[in-house]
Write an enzyme that holds these catalytic residues in place. Structure first.
Site, PDB file in Angstrom:
ATOM      1  N   TYR A  58      -2.108  -1.516  10.445  1.00  0.00           N
ATOM      2  CA  TYR A  58      -2.197  -1.683   8.991  1.00  0.00           C
ATOM      3  C   TYR A  58      -0.928  -1.149   8.320  1.00  0.00           C
ATOM      4  O   TYR A  58      -0.300  -1.836   7.514  1.00  0.00           O
ATOM      5  CB  TYR A  58      -3.438  -0.960   8.461  1.00  0.00           C
ATOM      6  CG  TYR A  58      -3.626  -1.090   6.956  1.00  0.00           C
ATOM      7  CD1 TYR A  58      -4.137  -2.264   6.410  1.00  0.00           C
ATOM      8  CD2 TYR A  58      -3.279  -0.056   6.094  1.00  0.00           C
ATOM      9  CE1 TYR A  58      -4.307  -2.384   5.033  1.00  0.00           C
ATOM     10  CE2 TYR A  58      -3.454  -0.177   4.713  1.00  0.00           C
ATOM     11  CZ  TYR A  58      -3.976  -1.344   4.194  1.00  0.00           C
ATOM     12  OH  TYR A  58      -4.131  -1.472   2.828  1.00  0.00           O
ATOM     13  N   SER A  75       0.847  -1.202   0.000  1.00  0.00           N
ATOM     14  CA  SER A  75       0.000   0.000   0.000  1.00  0.00           C
ATOM     15  C   SER A  75       0.876   1.243   0.000  1.00  0.00           C
ATOM     16  O   SER A  75       2.019   1.206   0.479  1.00  0.00           O
ATOM     17  CB  SER A  75      -0.850  -0.011   1.276  1.00  0.00           C
ATOM     18  OG  SER A  75      -1.480   1.240   1.457  1.00  0.00           O
TER      19      SER A  75
HETATM   20  N1  LIG Z   1      -8.821  -0.441  -1.172  1.00  0.00           N
HETATM   21  C1  LIG Z   1      -7.759   0.333  -0.996  1.00  0.00           C
HETATM   22  O1  LIG Z   1      -7.861   1.571  -0.987  1.00  0.00           O
HETATM   23  C2  LIG Z   1      -6.403  -0.284  -0.814  1.00  0.00           C
HETATM   24  C3  LIG Z   1      -5.296   0.582  -0.793  1.00  0.00           C
HETATM   25  C4  LIG Z   1      -4.033   0.046  -0.633  1.00  0.00           C
HETATM   26  C5  LIG Z   1      -3.872  -1.315  -0.513  1.00  0.00           C
HETATM   27  N2  LIG Z   1      -4.963  -2.136  -0.519  1.00  0.00           N
HETATM   28  C6  LIG Z   1      -4.728  -3.565  -0.390  1.00  0.00           C
HETATM   29  O2  LIG Z   1      -5.348  -4.248  -1.463  1.00  0.00           O
HETATM   30  C7  LIG Z   1      -5.673  -5.576  -1.052  1.00  0.00           C
HETATM   31  C8  LIG Z   1      -7.120  -5.855  -1.397  1.00  0.00           C
HETATM   32  O3  LIG Z   1      -7.931  -5.006  -0.614  1.00  0.00           O
HETATM   33  P1  LIG Z   1      -9.391  -4.514  -1.052  1.00  0.00           P
HETATM   34  O4  LIG Z   1      -9.411  -3.060  -0.879  1.00  0.00           O
HETATM   35  O5  LIG Z   1      -9.752  -5.121  -2.342  1.00  0.00           O
HETATM   36  O6  LIG Z   1     -10.226  -5.107   0.164  1.00  0.00           O
HETATM   37  P2  LIG Z   1     -11.512  -6.052   0.246  1.00  0.00           P
HETATM   38  O7  LIG Z   1     -12.497  -5.690  -0.792  1.00  0.00           O
HETATM   39  O8  LIG Z   1     -11.897  -6.051   1.668  1.00  0.00           O
HETATM   40  O9  LIG Z   1     -10.910  -7.483  -0.148  1.00  0.00           O
HETATM   41  C9  LIG Z   1     -10.016  -8.153   0.693  1.00  0.00           C
HETATM   42  C10 LIG Z   1      -9.851  -9.560   0.157  1.00  0.00           C
HETATM   43  O10 LIG Z   1      -8.944 -10.240   1.040  1.00  0.00           O
HETATM   44  C11 LIG Z   1      -9.538 -11.456   1.430  1.00  0.00           C
HETATM   45  N3  LIG Z   1      -9.117 -11.843   2.771  1.00  0.00           N
HETATM   46  C12 LIG Z   1      -9.286 -11.174   3.940  1.00  0.00           C
HETATM   47  N4  LIG Z   1      -8.844 -11.921   4.965  1.00  0.00           N
HETATM   48  C13 LIG Z   1      -8.406 -13.081   4.415  1.00  0.00           C
HETATM   49  C14 LIG Z   1      -7.843 -14.263   4.951  1.00  0.00           C
HETATM   50  N5  LIG Z   1      -7.641 -14.416   6.276  1.00  0.00           N
HETATM   51  N6  LIG Z   1      -7.516 -15.262   4.104  1.00  0.00           N
HETATM   52  C15 LIG Z   1      -7.733 -15.137   2.780  1.00  0.00           C
HETATM   53  N7  LIG Z   1      -8.238 -14.051   2.203  1.00  0.00           N
HETATM   54  C16 LIG Z   1      -8.576 -13.034   3.029  1.00  0.00           C
HETATM   55  C17 LIG Z   1     -11.049 -11.219   1.373  1.00  0.00           C
HETATM   56  O11 LIG Z   1     -11.733 -12.444   1.141  1.00  0.00           O
HETATM   57  P3  LIG Z   1     -12.512 -13.286   2.258  1.00  0.00           P
HETATM   58  O12 LIG Z   1     -13.052 -12.308   3.254  1.00  0.00           O
HETATM   59  O13 LIG Z   1     -13.548 -14.017   1.458  1.00  0.00           O
HETATM   60  O14 LIG Z   1     -11.478 -14.206   2.805  1.00  0.00           O
HETATM   61  C18 LIG Z   1     -11.155 -10.331   0.147  1.00  0.00           C
HETATM   62  O15 LIG Z   1     -11.246 -11.116  -1.019  1.00  0.00           O
HETATM   63  C19 LIG Z   1      -5.385  -5.639   0.445  1.00  0.00           C
HETATM   64  O16 LIG Z   1      -4.115  -6.219   0.654  1.00  0.00           O
HETATM   65  C20 LIG Z   1      -5.362  -4.170   0.853  1.00  0.00           C
HETATM   66  O17 LIG Z   1      -4.594  -3.952   2.002  1.00  0.00           O
HETATM   67  C21 LIG Z   1      -6.217  -1.641  -0.676  1.00  0.00           C
END
Ligand SMILES: NC(=O)c1ccc[n+]([C@@H]2O[C@H](COP(=O)([O-])OP(=O)(O)OC[C@H]3O[C@@H](n4cnc5c(N)ncnc54)[C@H](OP(=O)(O)O)[C@@H]3O)[C@@H](O)[C@H]2O)c1
Length: 246
Positions: A147, A134
């Site tokens: 985080y 991130s």
């Molecule tokens: N959205 C942003 O602004 C942003 C910015 C920077 C970085 N990121 C990073 O991008 C990545 C995706 O985030 P997102 O924003 O798309 O969030 P999201 O919509 O909440 O998706 C998170 C994904 O991670 C999975 N996950 C959570 N806990 C898990 C576990 N214990 N085992 C396996 N899978 C797990 C969830 O699936 P299940 O719950 O079905 O397991 C879901 O598919 C993350 O690493 C996040 O930190 C996001």
């Protein structure tokens, strides 16, 4: 590099960025291994798609998912390690359980997969590990200390690995998104600058992997902002974040 005919693992494919990546890659003629805990939310189907229930914070589940993937497809070429959680927390809510979950998913979840992938990647002298960190890996943003720390650790871990794996022909890519509209950020009550849609994020990530970028960071205004915030002296940073109260 091309995704054509490749076998691609995406963790956290049930939602947000991971789901958008999976949807985008179905157009690329590659085979997909999609993982998450809530397998019913992995709603893509077809002979080229393997859906696996896997909690990345549990090493035995990662090992089992890896073995099933190898049984089905024989190998993995590109691993997009995207699973992540983010808890915002006030000091009144401070508790180690949030820390345990955040570090075990965001950092160890990546490490468990890399541990399984590496021996075959090194033997074949190929393979791509693309870890989702991130732009928040640069400072301890208030309310998100665990985080930010987990993402800082992931970024540094991936950087070390990139150097070490270069002679073996294995590529390590660090993905650093700014704000993307997903269920993770839907919980944020503050205004998120330069928020982009997951489809856009997926497009940038896929292009970045194809170009074999070391670091895929986006969108540009947030990248510049994070670089600026990253070099602020500690006192000034504290003053400004207290004022903005992010
Ligand atoms: N959205 C942003 O602004 C942003 C910015 C920077 C970085 N990121 C990073 O991008 C990545 C995706 O985030 P997102 O924003 O798309 O969030 P999201 O919509 O909440 O998706 C998170 C994904 O991670 C999975 N996950 C959570 N806990 C898990 C576990 N214990 N085992 C396996 N899978 C797990 C969830 O699936 P299940 O719950 O079905 O397991 C879901 O598919 C993350 O690493 C996040 O930190 C996001």
């Amino acid at each position: 590099m091309t995704f054509e005919d490749k076998i691609v693992l995406i963790t956290g494919a049930s939602s947000g960025i991971g789901k958008a990546l999976a949807e985008k890659l179905t157009l690329k003629n590659c085979r997909l291994i999609l993982c998450s805990r809530n397998i019913e939310r992995l709603d893509l189907d077809g002979g080229n798609i393997l859906k696996l229930k896997c909690d990345v914070s549990r090493k035995e589940e990662v090992n089992a998912a890896y073995n099933t993937a190898i049984e089905k497809f024989g190998k993995i070429d590109i691993a997009i390690l995207n699973s992540g959680v983010g808890h915002r927390m006030t000091v009144g809510e401070y508790n180690s359980q949030y820390a345990e979950e955040t570090f075990s998913v965001n950092l160890l979840g990546m490490v468990y997969w890399i541990e399984k992938l590496l021996p075959d990647f090194i033997k074949r002298r190929e393979g791509v590990i693309a870890g989702v960190s991130s732009l928040a890996d640069n400072r301890g943003y208030s309310g998100s200390g665990f985080y930010c720390a987990s993402k800082a650790a992931a970024t540094i871990m991936l950087e070390g690995l990139r150097v070490e794996l270069k002679p073996y022909g294995v590529k390590v890519i660090t993905i650093k998104p700014g704000f993307v509209r997903t269920p993770m950020t839907d919980k944020n009550e503050f205004k998120m600058p330069f928020l982009i849609e997951p489809v856009k994020a997926a497009e940038i990530i896929v292009k970045g992997i194809e170009k074999e970028k070391r670091i895929i960071q986006f969108p540009l205004p947030t990248v510049l902002m994070s670089k600026f915030v990253g070099i602020l002296p500690a006192g000034l940073y504290e003053f400004l974040t207290t004022k903005i109260n992010v």
